[in-house]
Design a protein around this motif. Sequence first.
Motif, mmCIF file in Angstrom:
data_model
loop_
_atom_site.group_PDB
_atom_site.id
_atom_site.type_symbol
_atom_site.label_atom_id
_atom_site.label_comp_id
_atom_site.label_asym_id
_atom_site.label_seq_id
_atom_site.Cartn_x
_atom_site.Cartn_y
_atom_site.Cartn_z
ATOM 1 N N HIS A 28 0.816 -1.217 0.000
ATOM 2 C CA HIS A 28 0.000 0.000 0.000
ATOM 3 C C HIS A 28 0.850 1.268 0.000
ATOM 4 C CE1 HIS A 28 -3.362 2.639 0.541
ATOM 5 N NE2 HIS A 28 -2.810 3.163 1.620
ATOM 6 N N HIS A 29 1.782 1.381 0.934
ATOM 7 C CA HIS A 29 2.590 2.604 1.071
ATOM 8 C C HIS A 29 3.784 2.590 0.114
ATOM 9 C CE1 HIS A 29 0.528 2.424 4.961
ATOM 10 N NE2 HIS A 29 0.947 3.630 5.262
ATOM 11 N N PRO A 30 4.159 3.740 -0.410
ATOM 12 C CA PRO A 30 5.434 3.813 -1.124
ATOM 13 C C PRO A 30 6.601 3.563 -0.164
ATOM 14 C CG PRO A 30 4.087 5.765 -1.567
ATOM 15 C CD PRO A 30 3.446 5.035 -0.424
ATOM 16 N N PRO A 31 7.549 2.714 -0.537
ATOM 17 C CA PRO A 31 8.719 2.495 0.308
ATOM 18 C C PRO A 31 9.804 3.540 0.068
ATOM 19 C CG PRO A 31 8.806 1.034 -1.553
ATOM 20 C CD PRO A 31 7.522 1.812 -1.697
ATOM 21 N N HIS A 32 9.385 4.720 -0.302
ATOM 22 C CA HIS A 32 10.312 5.812 -0.613
ATOM 23 C C HIS A 32 9.491 7.098 -0.589
ATOM 24 C CE1 HIS A 32 13.370 8.173 -2.734
ATOM 25 N NE2 HIS A 32 14.199 7.147 -2.608
ATOM 26 N N LEU A 33 10.081 8.195 -0.170
ATOM 27 C CA LEU A 33 9.373 9.469 -0.217
ATOM 28 C C LEU A 33 9.197 9.913 -1.660
ATOM 29 C CD1 LEU A 33 11.062 11.417 2.722
ATOM 30 C CD2 LEU A 33 8.987 10.016 2.757
ATOM 31 N N ILE A 34 8.017 10.463 -1.975
ATOM 32 C CA ILE A 34 7.734 10.957 -3.318
ATOM 33 C C ILE A 34 7.261 12.400 -3.185
ATOM 34 C CG2 ILE A 34 6.346 10.659 -5.405
ATOM 35 C CD1 ILE A 34 6.036 7.729 -4.688
ATOM 36 N N GLY A 35 8.010 13.317 -3.770
ATOM 37 C CA GLY A 35 7.677 14.721 -3.622
ATOM 38 C C GLY A 35 8.056 15.227 -2.236
ATOM 39 N N SER A 36 7.780 16.501 -2.011
ATOM 40 C CA SER A 36 8.151 17.141 -0.744
ATOM 41 C C SER A 36 6.922 17.635 0.010
ATOM 42 C CB SER A 36 9.079 18.331 -1.034
ATOM 43 O OG SER A 36 8.437 19.258 -1.908
ATOM 44 N N GLY A 37 5.746 17.122 -0.360
ATOM 45 C CA GLY A 37 4.513 17.686 0.151
ATOM 46 C C GLY A 37 3.932 17.006 1.370
ATOM 47 N N PHE A 38 2.642 17.205 1.557
ATOM 48 C CA PHE A 38 1.920 16.788 2.760
ATOM 49 C C PHE A 38 2.084 15.306 3.062
ATOM 50 C CE2 PHE A 38 -1.804 15.112 4.901
ATOM 51 C CZ PHE A 38 -1.962 15.975 5.974
ATOM 52 N N MET A 39 1.929 14.448 2.064
ATOM 53 C CA MET A 39 1.970 13.008 2.323
ATOM 54 C C MET A 39 3.367 12.553 2.732
ATOM 55 S SD MET A 39 -1.115 11.978 2.171
ATOM 56 C CE MET A 39 -0.973 10.191 2.142
ATOM 57 N N LEU A 63 1.428 16.406 -4.686
ATOM 58 C CA LEU A 63 2.626 15.764 -4.131
ATOM 59 C C LEU A 63 3.626 16.762 -3.553
ATOM 60 C CD1 LEU A 63 3.356 12.999 -6.814
ATOM 61 C CD2 LEU A 63 2.412 12.681 -4.507
ATOM 62 N N ASP A 64 3.579 18.020 -3.987
ATOM 63 C CA ASP A 64 4.606 18.981 -3.574
ATOM 64 C C ASP A 64 4.068 20.155 -2.770
ATOM 65 O OD1 ASP A 64 6.959 17.724 -4.674
ATOM 66 O OD2 ASP A 64 6.163 18.222 -6.647
ATOM 67 N N SER A 65 2.824 20.064 -2.313
ATOM 68 C CA SER A 65 2.273 21.113 -1.460
ATOM 69 C C SER A 65 2.349 20.658 0.001
ATOM 70 C CB SER A 65 0.817 21.389 -1.833
ATOM 71 O OG SER A 65 0.229 22.275 -0.893
ATOM 72 N N GLU A 66 2.946 21.495 0.857
ATOM 73 C CA GLU A 66 3.094 21.102 2.260
ATOM 74 C C GLU A 66 1.758 21.077 2.989
ATOM 75 O OE1 GLU A 66 6.131 23.075 4.434
ATOM 76 O OE2 GLU A 66 7.680 22.723 2.918
ATOM 77 N N SER A 67 0.773 21.799 2.500
ATOM 78 C CA SER A 67 -0.574 21.716 3.065
ATOM 79 C C SER A 67 -1.367 20.670 2.283
ATOM 80 C CB SER A 67 -1.274 23.076 2.989
ATOM 81 O OG SER A 67 -1.425 23.481 1.641
ATOM 82 N N PHE A 68 -2.408 20.141 2.925
ATOM 83 C CA PHE A 68 -3.252 19.143 2.271
ATOM 84 C C PHE A 68 -4.043 19.832 1.161
ATOM 85 C CE2 PHE A 68 -7.056 16.634 1.667
ATOM 86 C CZ PHE A 68 -6.597 15.326 1.731
ATOM 87 N N THR A 69 -3.656 19.576 -0.096
ATOM 88 C CA THR A 69 -4.238 20.266 -1.242
ATOM 89 C C THR A 69 -4.771 19.249 -2.236
ATOM 90 O OG1 THR A 69 -2.638 22.064 -0.984
ATOM 91 C CG2 THR A 69 -3.803 21.911 -3.101
#
Length: 229
Positions: A133-144, A198-204
Motif C-alpha cells: 500500500h505505502h510507497p517504500p520511498h518518499l515521493i515529492g516534498s509535500g503533505f503526504m 505531491l509537492d504542497s506542504e498543506s493538504f491540497t
Amino acid sequence: MKIHQITDLHVPDEMSDDRFVHVRENVLRQFRFTERELPDLLVISGDLTMEDGSEDCCQWISQNLPDVPVIVIPGNHDDPRIIEQVFGPWPTQKKYANCNLVFLDTSSDELPHDQISILGALDAKHPCLLFLHHPPHLIGSGFMSKNQPLLNHSVAADAIAVSVVDHVFCGHFHNAATVSCDGFELHLTPSPAFQIALDSESFTMEEFQPAVRTIDIESGCVSTELIYV
C-alpha cells in the motif's frame, strides 16, 4: 501476463456527504474497464473504504468486482481481518510462468520485520513485482511525504534495493508518479476518490480522473501505464 492495479478506493457509506458522491461511480468505471479488458489478475492495493474498515463497503466492493481473479491487500485505513473475511487471504508470494508477484502488508504504517525478511529469499528466475500500500520511498516534498510516509521507508527501500524485486506498485499518496529508486522502479497509482498534490506542504486536493494501472509482462520485460477511465 496482464495485471490491473487499483488502489485507495475509499468507498463511502451510502449516506456519506456530498463531497464523495462521485466515488462509487468512479470505482464502477474502473471495474467496467477491467471487465472489458479481462486481465489475468486485478490487484486492489489497500484503503478500500472511506470509513475505516467498513465491512458494508467492503461487501459492496466484493459484490461489484469484475469477473477476473482478484487479490486484495490492506492499507492503513483497512482492518486486515475484514479484508481477509470478505475477499479471502492474500498470498505473500504468487509464482506464475513468467513472473513472481509479492504482496506485503503495510496496514500498520510500517513494513514489519518478518515481511522485510521475505524479500531476501525471493526467486530471481523471472521478473519480480512487489505490491504494497505505502510507497517504500518518499515521493515529492509535500503533505503526504511529511505527514503520512511509511514509517520505516528507508529500511524498506534498502531491503528492496538488495532483493530481486524489479518493480514496486503502490498507492497511499493519492497521485501518480514513476520514480527510479536505487535498485527498483517505483510506480505510484492514484485514487478514484480524490487526488492530493505531491509537492504542497498543506493538504491540497487536485482535479483528477479515475485511472487503472495496467501492467504487462512479456519475454522478461515489464511495461506499465495508467489508463484513465
